[in-house]
Motif scaffolding. Structure first.
Motif, mmCIF file in Angstrom:
data_model
loop_
_atom_site.group_PDB
_atom_site.id
_atom_site.type_symbol
_atom_site.label_atom_id
_atom_site.label_comp_id
_atom_site.label_asym_id
_atom_site.label_seq_id
_atom_site.Cartn_x
_atom_site.Cartn_y
_atom_site.Cartn_z
ATOM 1 N N LEU A 28 0.842 -1.185 0.000
ATOM 2 C CA LEU A 28 0.000 0.000 0.000
ATOM 3 C C LEU A 28 0.883 1.242 0.000
ATOM 4 O O LEU A 28 1.865 1.307 0.733
ATOM 5 C CB LEU A 28 -0.903 0.014 1.242
ATOM 6 C CG LEU A 28 -2.037 -1.020 1.299
ATOM 7 C CD1 LEU A 28 -2.764 -0.903 2.624
ATOM 8 C CD2 LEU A 28 -2.999 -0.823 0.150
ATOM 9 N N ARG A 29 0.524 2.209 -0.837
ATOM 10 C CA ARG A 29 1.272 3.473 -0.885
ATOM 11 C C ARG A 29 0.259 4.619 -0.945
ATOM 12 O O ARG A 29 -0.688 4.587 -1.749
ATOM 13 C CB ARG A 29 2.200 3.506 -2.091
ATOM 14 C CG ARG A 29 3.036 4.781 -2.158
ATOM 15 C CD ARG A 29 3.949 4.802 -3.380
ATOM 16 N NE ARG A 29 5.019 3.842 -3.253
ATOM 17 C CZ ARG A 29 5.141 2.765 -4.016
ATOM 18 N NH1 ARG A 29 4.238 2.506 -4.947
ATOM 19 N NH2 ARG A 29 6.134 1.940 -3.855
ATOM 20 N N LYS A 30 0.416 5.613 -0.099
ATOM 21 C CA LYS A 30 -0.503 6.736 -0.045
ATOM 22 C C LYS A 30 0.136 7.960 -0.687
ATOM 23 O O LYS A 30 1.293 8.278 -0.415
ATOM 24 C CB LYS A 30 -0.881 7.026 1.414
ATOM 25 C CG LYS A 30 -1.944 8.099 1.584
ATOM 26 C CD LYS A 30 -2.453 8.145 3.026
ATOM 27 C CE LYS A 30 -1.397 8.631 3.983
ATOM 28 N NZ LYS A 30 -1.939 8.855 5.346
ATOM 29 N N HIS A 31 -0.613 8.643 -1.549
ATOM 30 C CA HIS A 31 -0.123 9.880 -2.152
ATOM 31 C C HIS A 31 -1.256 10.901 -2.215
ATOM 32 O O HIS A 31 -2.435 10.562 -2.030
ATOM 33 C CB HIS A 31 0.462 9.622 -3.550
ATOM 34 C CG HIS A 31 -0.507 9.048 -4.521
ATOM 35 N ND1 HIS A 31 -0.820 7.720 -4.566
ATOM 36 C CD2 HIS A 31 -1.269 9.650 -5.479
ATOM 37 C CE1 HIS A 31 -1.713 7.489 -5.500
ATOM 38 N NE2 HIS A 31 -2.015 8.640 -6.072
ATOM 39 N N VAL A 32 -0.928 12.143 -2.430
ATOM 40 C CA VAL A 32 -1.873 13.256 -2.376
ATOM 41 C C VAL A 32 -2.218 13.697 -3.789
ATOM 42 O O VAL A 32 -1.331 13.890 -4.627
ATOM 43 C CB VAL A 32 -1.296 14.441 -1.570
ATOM 44 C CG1 VAL A 32 -2.260 15.609 -1.560
ATOM 45 C CG2 VAL A 32 -0.988 14.003 -0.146
ATOM 46 N N ARG B 52 -10.268 3.158 6.707
ATOM 47 C CA ARG B 52 -9.021 2.456 6.990
ATOM 48 C C ARG B 52 -8.801 1.413 5.898
ATOM 49 O O ARG B 52 -9.715 0.668 5.534
ATOM 50 C CB ARG B 52 -9.101 1.758 8.343
ATOM 51 C CG ARG B 52 -9.297 2.719 9.508
ATOM 52 C CD ARG B 52 -8.014 3.326 9.976
ATOM 53 N NE ARG B 52 -7.150 2.316 10.560
ATOM 54 C CZ ARG B 52 -5.859 2.511 10.815
ATOM 55 N NH1 ARG B 52 -5.292 3.644 10.505
ATOM 56 N NH2 ARG B 52 -5.151 1.557 11.360
ATOM 57 N N VAL B 53 -7.581 1.341 5.370
ATOM 58 C CA VAL B 53 -7.252 0.415 4.283
ATOM 59 C C VAL B 53 -6.073 -0.442 4.719
ATOM 60 O O VAL B 53 -5.082 0.061 5.241
ATOM 61 C CB VAL B 53 -6.900 1.180 2.981
ATOM 62 C CG1 VAL B 53 -6.571 0.194 1.869
ATOM 63 C CG2 VAL B 53 -8.050 2.083 2.569
ATOM 64 N N ARG B 54 -6.191 -1.773 4.552
ATOM 65 C CA ARG B 54 -5.104 -2.678 4.903
ATOM 66 C C ARG B 54 -4.992 -3.772 3.839
ATOM 67 O O ARG B 54 -5.914 -3.981 3.044
ATOM 68 C CB ARG B 54 -5.341 -3.315 6.278
ATOM 69 C CG ARG B 54 -6.519 -4.240 6.349
ATOM 70 C CD ARG B 54 -6.589 -4.944 7.704
ATOM 71 N NE ARG B 54 -6.641 -4.024 8.808
ATOM 72 C CZ ARG B 54 -7.772 -3.483 9.279
ATOM 73 N NH1 ARG B 54 -8.938 -3.800 8.710
ATOM 74 N NH2 ARG B 54 -7.748 -2.662 10.279
#
Length: 266
Positions: A168-172, A234-236
């Motif tokens: 998982l990778r979070k970006h804006v 929430r993400v997993r």
């Protein structure tokens, strides 16, 4: 050369056989000793899928490394060795075939260390409680009255290996949001009213003729924007096992025995 003096260093079934280059061949199966000298001359290596195949490897020029063995033969040569039934004894024909494969010179038959008592009977072709052989073998020494027919059985298993990774990778990201908000403002309006008894006093208050200014403050609303970061979910990552059927195609060999009669034999 492996001798009885250092034989106890090897742990049968637990030690491993390696090439001199360090490539793993398989685990140690059985140790076979020479019938005449009593010295170790062959070792079986458990190879193949799940170690189901045992291959004979000569112990000439082999060396002991702890509980392991190192032999001067590459993996391809060992895997291509003739298939010999592991029955506690090597016949002269089987041993000669193995010697030719490994380009090693030798002529004596050998027996496994754990079955030395019965090898004298096996080498003569007779066993206690069996009848004499009818006829004789034309391809080598006569063994017994029967010919063994064998076939290969396919054993299929599974193994786990890494096929990929997920993360998982979070970006804006930035996007435009449009919304409508009501705003109000004040406008000036001129109202005129006639002189009546009710307002006559205010009308005559002050000088009769004069200059005068009257001011009114006007107000207006404008949009005010505020931003607040709030959690939304929430993400997993999780894993599930999916089972599917996979067909394995492989060739297996089977021996067949034919009867060939010459002359007038009945």
């Amino acid at each position: 050369m492996i001798s009885n003096d250092n034989l106890d260093q090897l742990t049968t079934g637990k030690g491993t056989v390696y090439t001199t280059d360090g490539e793993k061949l398989g685990s140690i199966g059985e140790l076979y000793v020479d019938d005449t000298t009593g010295q170790p001359s062959w070792v079986t290596v458990n190879t193949g899928l799940f170690g189901t195949k045992e291959t004979f490897v000569p112990l000439q020029d082999a060396s002991i490394d702890g509980n392991d063995l190192r032999v001067p033969y590459d993996k391809a040569l060992v895997k291509a060795a003739p298939s010999v039934e592991r029955d506690g004894h090597l016949s002269p024909a089987e041993e000669e075939e193995l010697y030719r494969h490994y380009s090693v010179h030798g002529t004596t038959a050998t027996t496994t260390e754990t079955t030395t008592e019965t090898t004298s009977q096996a080498s003569t072709g007779t066993t206690a409680g069996t009848r004499d052989a009818v006829g004789h073998d034309t391809s080598g020494p006569t063994t017994d009255e029967a010919m063994t027919r064998s076939k290969e059985e396919l054993r299929v298993g599974t193994e786990k290996r890494e096929v990929g990774r997920a993360r998982l990778r979070k970006h804006v990201v930035t996007e435009n949001v449009s919304t409508t908000v009501p705003v109000s403002h004040e406008e000036v309006r001129v109202e005129r009213e006639p002189i009546t008894d009710a307002n006559r006093g205010n009308a005559y208050d002050g000088p009769a003729i004069s200059e005068e200014e009257h001011e009114v403050v006007l107000t207006a609303e404008r949009p005010v924007v505020e931003k607040e970061a709030v959690p939304v979910e929430r993400v997993r990552l999780d894993k599930e096992t999916v089972t599917e059927q996979h067909t394995v195609n492989e060739q297996v060999r089977e021996e067949r025995i034919d009867t060939d009669t010459d002359g007038t034999a009945r």
